[in-house]
Design a protein around this motif. Structure first.
Motif, mmCIF file in Angstrom:
data_model
loop_
_atom_site.group_PDB
_atom_site.id
_atom_site.type_symbol
_atom_site.label_atom_id
_atom_site.label_comp_id
_atom_site.label_asym_id
_atom_site.label_seq_id
_atom_site.Cartn_x
_atom_site.Cartn_y
_atom_site.Cartn_z
ATOM 1 N N ALA A 274 2.361 -55.247 15.626
ATOM 2 C CA ALA A 274 3.026 -54.164 14.913
ATOM 3 C C ALA A 274 1.955 -53.198 14.055
ATOM 4 C CB ALA A 274 3.862 -54.865 13.980
ATOM 5 N N THR A 275 1.159 -53.945 13.410
ATOM 6 C CA THR A 275 0.019 -53.100 12.894
ATOM 7 C C THR A 275 -0.756 -51.964 13.535
ATOM 8 O OG1 THR A 275 -0.227 -54.896 11.291
ATOM 9 C CG2 THR A 275 -1.953 -53.270 11.041
ATOM 10 N N LEU A 276 -1.136 -52.469 14.663
ATOM 11 C CA LEU A 276 -1.998 -51.647 15.555
ATOM 12 C C LEU A 276 -0.878 -50.556 16.265
ATOM 13 C CD1 LEU A 276 -4.245 -54.208 17.728
ATOM 14 C CD2 LEU A 276 -4.922 -52.483 15.985
ATOM 15 N N THR A 277 0.444 -50.780 16.342
ATOM 16 C CA THR A 277 1.414 -49.789 16.754
ATOM 17 C C THR A 277 1.568 -48.876 15.513
ATOM 18 O OG1 THR A 277 2.546 -51.543 18.009
ATOM 19 C CG2 THR A 277 3.725 -49.350 17.624
ATOM 20 N N VAL A 278 1.538 -48.998 14.341
ATOM 21 C CA VAL A 278 1.533 -48.049 13.433
ATOM 22 C C VAL A 278 0.441 -47.254 13.431
ATOM 23 C CG1 VAL A 278 1.637 -47.789 10.871
ATOM 24 C CG2 VAL A 278 3.013 -49.484 12.062
ATOM 25 N N MET A 279 -0.924 -47.982 13.702
ATOM 26 C CA MET A 279 -2.253 -47.042 13.723
ATOM 27 C C MET A 279 -2.341 -46.411 14.958
ATOM 28 S SD MET A 279 -3.867 -48.322 11.067
ATOM 29 C CE MET A 279 -2.538 -48.390 10.045
ATOM 30 N N LEU A 280 -1.592 -46.782 15.884
ATOM 31 C CA LEU A 280 -1.434 -45.865 17.160
ATOM 32 C C LEU A 280 -0.771 -44.540 16.724
ATOM 33 C CD1 LEU A 280 -2.262 -45.124 20.103
ATOM 34 C CD2 LEU A 280 -0.227 -46.622 20.576
ATOM 35 N N LEU A 281 0.342 -44.715 15.979
ATOM 36 C CA LEU A 281 1.258 -43.401 15.651
ATOM 37 C C LEU A 281 0.263 -42.390 14.883
ATOM 38 C CD1 LEU A 281 4.392 -45.153 14.629
ATOM 39 C CD2 LEU A 281 4.158 -43.696 16.552
ATOM 40 N N LEU A 282 -0.868 -43.106 13.977
ATOM 41 C CA LEU A 282 -1.680 -42.062 13.078
ATOM 42 C C LEU A 282 -2.661 -41.611 13.908
ATOM 43 C CD1 LEU A 282 -1.551 -44.477 10.217
ATOM 44 C CD2 LEU A 282 -0.180 -42.239 10.129
ATOM 45 N N THR A 283 -2.907 -41.863 15.051
ATOM 46 C CA THR A 283 -3.955 -41.432 15.789
ATOM 47 C C THR A 283 -3.574 -39.996 16.442
ATOM 48 O OG1 THR A 283 -3.430 -42.248 17.868
ATOM 49 C CG2 THR A 283 -4.828 -43.467 16.465
ATOM 50 N N MET A 289 0.617 -43.377 23.295
ATOM 51 C CA MET A 289 1.991 -43.661 22.919
ATOM 52 C C MET A 289 2.856 -43.978 24.203
ATOM 53 S SD MET A 289 2.543 -44.321 19.902
ATOM 54 C CE MET A 289 4.257 -44.554 20.165
ATOM 55 N N PHE A 290 2.767 -43.085 25.244
ATOM 56 C CA PHE A 290 3.500 -43.506 26.400
ATOM 57 C C PHE A 290 2.656 -44.780 27.211
ATOM 58 C CE2 PHE A 290 4.785 -38.798 26.163
ATOM 59 C CZ PHE A 290 5.962 -39.126 26.290
ATOM 60 N N GLY A 291 1.542 -44.966 27.079
ATOM 61 C CA GLY A 291 0.870 -45.950 27.519
ATOM 62 C C GLY A 291 1.248 -47.283 26.932
ATOM 63 N N THR A 352 2.644 -36.619 16.612
ATOM 64 C CA THR A 352 2.878 -37.703 17.727
ATOM 65 C C THR A 352 4.488 -37.713 17.928
ATOM 66 O OG1 THR A 352 1.148 -39.027 16.471
ATOM 67 C CG2 THR A 352 2.595 -39.943 18.141
ATOM 68 N N ALA A 353 5.365 -37.505 16.929
ATOM 69 C CA ALA A 353 6.743 -37.479 17.260
ATOM 70 C C ALA A 353 7.041 -36.231 18.149
ATOM 71 C CB ALA A 353 7.573 -37.464 15.980
ATOM 72 N N ARG A 354 6.586 -35.143 17.862
ATOM 73 C CA ARG A 354 6.861 -34.109 18.919
ATOM 74 C C ARG A 354 6.431 -34.177 20.348
ATOM 75 N NH1 ARG A 354 4.043 -28.823 19.437
ATOM 76 N NH2 ARG A 354 5.863 -27.240 19.844
ATOM 77 N N GLY A 355 5.230 -34.767 20.531
ATOM 78 C CA GLY A 355 4.859 -34.898 21.663
ATOM 79 C C GLY A 355 5.436 -35.914 22.577
ATOM 80 N N THR A 356 5.970 -37.140 21.777
ATOM 81 C CA THR A 356 6.575 -38.276 22.365
ATOM 82 C C THR A 356 7.995 -38.018 22.773
ATOM 83 O OG1 THR A 356 5.109 -39.882 21.144
ATOM 84 C CG2 THR A 356 6.863 -40.583 22.050
ATOM 85 N N LEU A 357 8.880 -37.419 21.735
ATOM 86 C CA LEU A 357 10.200 -37.236 22.079
ATOM 87 C C LEU A 357 10.514 -36.016 22.933
ATOM 88 C CD1 LEU A 357 11.529 -37.581 18.417
ATOM 89 C CD2 LEU A 357 11.616 -39.178 20.217
ATOM 90 N N ARG A 358 9.584 -34.843 22.907
ATOM 91 C CA ARG A 358 9.953 -33.777 24.073
ATOM 92 C C ARG A 358 8.278 -33.572 24.593
ATOM 93 N NH1 ARG A 358 14.003 -35.153 22.218
ATOM 94 N NH2 ARG A 358 15.638 -33.895 21.559
ATOM 95 N N PRO A 359 7.870 -34.264 25.303
ATOM 96 C CA PRO A 359 6.590 -34.079 26.065
ATOM 97 C C PRO A 359 6.762 -32.740 26.794
ATOM 98 C CG PRO A 359 7.861 -35.897 27.111
ATOM 99 C CD PRO A 359 8.639 -35.510 25.898
ATOM 100 N N THR A 360 7.837 -32.330 27.627
ATOM 101 C CA THR A 360 7.712 -31.185 28.480
ATOM 102 C C THR A 360 7.427 -30.049 27.806
ATOM 103 O OG1 THR A 360 10.016 -31.255 28.689
ATOM 104 C CG2 THR A 360 8.918 -32.603 30.192
ATOM 105 N N GLU A 361 8.115 -30.079 26.488
ATOM 106 C CA GLU A 361 7.851 -28.675 25.719
ATOM 107 C C GLU A 361 6.499 -28.595 24.866
ATOM 108 O OE1 GLU A 361 11.276 -28.969 22.975
ATOM 109 O OE2 GLU A 361 12.753 -29.065 24.547
ATOM 110 N N GLU A 362 5.660 -29.348 25.154
ATOM 111 C CA GLU A 362 4.374 -29.453 24.613
ATOM 112 C C GLU A 362 3.482 -28.260 25.343
ATOM 113 O OE1 GLU A 362 2.319 -31.190 21.695
ATOM 114 O OE2 GLU A 362 4.619 -30.742 21.478
ATOM 115 N N GLY A 363 2.783 -27.342 24.397
ATOM 116 C CA GLY A 363 2.008 -26.281 24.984
ATOM 117 C C GLY A 363 0.546 -27.050 25.761
ATOM 118 N N SER A 364 0.134 -28.147 25.169
ATOM 119 C CA SER A 364 -0.874 -28.799 25.626
ATOM 120 C C SER A 364 -0.833 -29.133 27.027
ATOM 121 C CB SER A 364 -1.439 -29.654 24.633
ATOM 122 O OG SER A 364 -0.577 -30.835 24.482
#
Length: 524
Positions: A274-283, A289-291, A352-364
């Motif tokens: 759980a701690t590493l998951t929170v850390m992953l959100l902060l990266t 995240m998808f992995g 992170t939330a923007r790219g995870t919830l709406r990945p197809t809308e990401e400019g990158s």
């Protein structure tokens, strides 16, 4: 019996014979060390760096005298710290393009490989089911070092540091003791937790002066920016490396928790996950995240022994995912830009939330697809056998001014560009075969055993490595690529052992059945 005086006299006489042999050793060792250290401090930063890096190389190489496993642990402890040590050198140096710290692990790796080759000879290249394929892949990588299209041998050897040297860890994986992988898994979890604490410090207080100095001067590294802030790196060389490392660590911790024998161990490993998951959100690493999501689903499905259980777990996963997709609103780009330096964590979490919830809308992501299309239509058809192993590395930008390629952000596409499509397909075939082997081995392991626990983690990580190779550079990251190849080598070797055991059991059963039939016939 001699009197006490004679005993004391004998003991006193024995002391001088041992002592003089030991005393000179300290000056013999310490005098050169102190002299070199004093000279390095007086001579300046370059000399001091050379002395420190030489000491690090010796520290990593010495454990090889104990065992291969000890040497691997030493390198695994060093790799997550490489980025921090690289930046810390600017406490006493001015910025330069050269980073000799990057050749320490490759030197030790090649030394370990030479020792392994001396002991096992050429059999290591065909020792296990995947060894032949990996050897062909490594040979292609080696030949591509000399491809003139990339701009010279300097560029080729630069690419070898990222792509070829990690492949050597496959041969370590098929040689190590069977139980070493579980130890390596636990080391990864612990290191992920420790190094992430420094990432929290960077988010809370910003970068120390020497790290900010490196950021201000380094070239070709724009992905650190997220909106108005710079994302944390922890002790790693990049935010992507930090994200990939703790993504793997979180999945390992979840797997160890699922297979723990008692409640305390299960709670401890789950807390670590759980701690590493929170850390992953902060990266701020969306691919990581998808992995993690994919790995969690695979880990959950692997515990199902019937199709009914599989369907139930799929529904269990889909229900919250659909609710989140429908009810949760993804942050907009303006939301991300609304955070300033005083709220670095908020900016990264929005990213992170923007790219995870709406990945197809990401400019990158759209830019990535655009670059891949250009490679497929304008470059690869005219360079079907690749442009050289270092063609997509930083060395190409530094030492070949004519090489001006857009970012790739995919190990698979990068392999297509550098070594050709057949080589990239060979690489993916190796990953898929290793995935299949791990799944079969988990199914054949005794439920609830330590063997089943390790195989379950291995079977969870392989699909994640495939995903991260398609949408990331996992197999070029300093601390992650060796782990991937080590795992593949271990899977190949352990699968061969399991097949040999099964064949032996079947042969014994057939022999016993034949003997029984003969006895029955004789009795009749």
């Amino acid at each position: 019996m001699p009197p006490n005086d004679s005993i004391v006299s004998t003991n006193l006489q024995s002391i001088p014979r041992r002592w003089p042999g030991r005393v000179p050793l300290w000056p013999a060792v310490m005098l050169p060390v102190t002299t070199l250290s004093t000279w390095a401090v007086v001579a300046g930063g370059q000399a001091l760096r050379g002395l420190v890096l030489s000491g690090l190389a010796w520290l990593l190489a010495l454990p090889l005298l104990v065992s291969l496993e000890a040497g691997l642990i030493a390198m695994m402890l060093f790799e997550p710290m490489r980025g921090f040590l690289r930046r810390a050198q600017y406490l006493f140096l001015t910025y330069s393009d050269s980073d000799p710290i990057h050749i320490i692990t490759p030197i030790v790796t090649l030394l370990a490989f030479a020792m392994l080759l001396q002991r096992r000879k050429l059999e290591i290249f065909r020792q296990t089911p995947l060894a032949g394929l990996v050897s062909i892949l490594g040979l292609i990588y080696f030949l591509q070092i000399f491809n003139p299209l990339q701009g010279g041998l300097t560029v080729g050897f630069s690419g070898a540091l990222f792509m070829l040297v990690p492949v050597v860890w496959f041969y370590f994986g098929q040689t190590i003791k069977p139980g070493f992988v579980e130890t390596a898994f636990k080391v990864i979890v612990v290191l992920g937790l420790i190094t992430s604490l420094y990432g929290l410090y960077q988010l809370a207080f910003g970068f120390p002066s020497y790290e900010q100095y490196w950021i201000d001067n380094t070239e070709f590294y724009n992905s650190i920016s997220v909106g108005n802030v710079k994302r944390a790196l922890a002790t790693y060389s990049s935010a992507e490396e930090w994200g990939r490392y703790i993504e793997i660590g979180a999945l390992i911790a979840f797997g160890l928790a699922a297979g723990a024998a008692n409640l305390i161990s299960r709670a401890g490993w789950f807390l670590a996950a759980a701690t590493l998951t929170v850390m992953l959100l902060l990266t701020g690493q969306r691919t990581a995240m998808f992995g993690l999501i994919l790995g969690s689903v695979v880990l959950l499905l692997l515990s199902a022994r019937t199709w009914r259980a599989v369907v139930g777990r799929v529904l269990l996963v889909l229900a919250p995912a659909l609710l989140i997709a429908v009810l949760v609103k993804a942050p907009t780009n303006d939301d991300m830009l609304s955070h300033d330096e005083s709220d670095r964590a908020g900016s990264v979490l929005s990213h992170t939330a923007r790219g995870t919830l709406r990945p197809t809308e990401e400019g990158s992501l759209q830019e990535r697809f655009k670059n891949w299309t250009w490679f497929a239509t304008d470059l690869v058809p005219y360079r079907p056998f690749g442009i050289g192993l270092g063609g997509t590395s930083l060395g190409a930008w530094r030492w070949n001014s004519e090489m001006d390629l857009p970012p790739i952000d995919s190990y698979f596409i990068s392999t297509v560009v550098t070594c050709g499509l057949p080589t990239a397909l060979l690489f993916m075939w190796i990953l898929m075969r290793a995935t299949r082997m791990s799944w079969r081995s988990f199914r054949e392991a005794e439920p609830g055993s330590s063997e089943a626990r390790v195989w379950r983690i291995a079977a969870t990580l392989m699909p994640v490595l495939i995903l991260n190779s398609l949408f990331g550079n996992t197999f070029t990251l300093y601390s992650v690529a060796p782990i991937g190849w080590l795992l593949i080598g271990w899977i190949s070797a352990e699968y061969l052992r399991k097949v040999a055991v099964v064949n032996t059991v079947q042969s014994q059963a057939s022999y016993a059945a034949g003997v029984g039939a003969e006895r029955e016939q004789f009795a009749i």
